[in-house]
Design an enzyme around this catalytic site. Structure first.
Site: not given
Length: 282
Positions: A81, A170, A172
């Site tokens: 990634d 994503d 987090e």
């Protein structure tokens, strides 16, 4: 200053003692070299976040950053990634090293797009990889549906061309402030639901959720409701993927290091090539 002048009017011996005491007291409140150098932790500029930024700052310390993982099994396929931090990526080199899939950061919030997106997204495709895009969530700046729309507008879509992976959320640790973006556990679950529901309604695909177990537990209360619909991309820089968040019996992908070859972030797809292709095709 008024206090110092008043004590000077006393006897010489006493005034010297009091003034000295005053100066000493003032010095206690003046910043010394250590105090002057101490400051709030550096906050990166908006848009600079990347997949795993929170893992390095939090989980990495607990589990040992970039601990050597177990050797890849035959049914694990290497991936990477990338974000703007990597710039132009040597995709042919990665392909030669056995990397078969890739994800590129497309967007963050509703105001940032990756300036390297085109080279990274099309470059991985041209090298022979299946590839997809990811969105770095900032739940404190706008709603989940709005961020899904922005992601879709700037590279996060999906097409049934046999080479495009579904988009990734994503979610987090917040690199710009409090870990949970100022949201309650139920508020965070609602935000994530709004994002994945909007993505599904517009693409027909369930978005992959990238997260770390400790963040998920802290900020969603270890909510188990996405495990039956959204593939899990677990982040853990250790020898194994470890305990998964509630609701997911297995992980689909695992980000296992931030110091791999050619680009730092390397990942493993938890399945054989035909299963990877099944994820691509939907």
């Amino acid at each position: 200053m008024v206090f110092v002048r008043s004590v000077m009017s006393l006897s010489r011996g006493r005034s010297r003692l009091v003034v000295t005491g005053v100066l000493t007291g003032l010095l206690l409140f003046l910043p010394g070299p250590a105090a002057q150098s101490a400051s709030a932790p550096d906050v990166p500029p908006r848009g600079s976040a990347y997949m795993g930024i929170g893992v390095l700052a939090h989980d990495g310390r607990a589990s040992g950053p970039d601990a050597t993982p177990a050797p890849a099994r035959a049914n694990q396929i290497e991936g990477v990634d990338v974000s703007s931090h990597q710039g132009n990526v040597a995709w042919a080199t990665l392909w030669g090293d056995g990397v078969k899939w890739a994800y590129t950061k497309a967007t963050e919030g509703t105001s940032y797009t990756n300036p390297s997106f085109t080279q990274q997204y099309t470059g991985s495709y041209n090298a022979g990889m299946v590839r997809g895009a990811y969105h770095f969530a900032t739940p404190d700046t706008s709603g989940g549906a709005a961020q899904a729309d922005y992601f879709l507008k700037h590279g996060g879509g999906w097409s049934k061309d046999g080479k495009t992976l579904p988009g990734v959320l994503d979610i987090e640790w917040n690199p710009y402030g409090g870990s949970c973006y100022g949201k309650s556990k139920s508020g965070m679950v609602s935000w994530i639901r709004d994002f994945v529901n909007r993505y599904k309604s517009r693409t027909g695909r369930d978005a992959v959720i990238y997260t770390a177990t400790s963040w998920w537990t802290e900020c969603t209360g270890n909510y188990s409701g996405f495990g039956k619909t959204n593939p899990l991309w677990i982040a853990r820089y250790a020898s194994t993927a470890g305990t998964l968040p509630a609701g997911w019996p297995y992980h689909t992908m695992w980000q296992y290091t931030s110091s791999g070859k050619t680009v730092g972030d390397h990942d493993r797809f938890n399945g054989t090539q035909d299963r990877l292709q099944a994820l691509v095709n939907g």
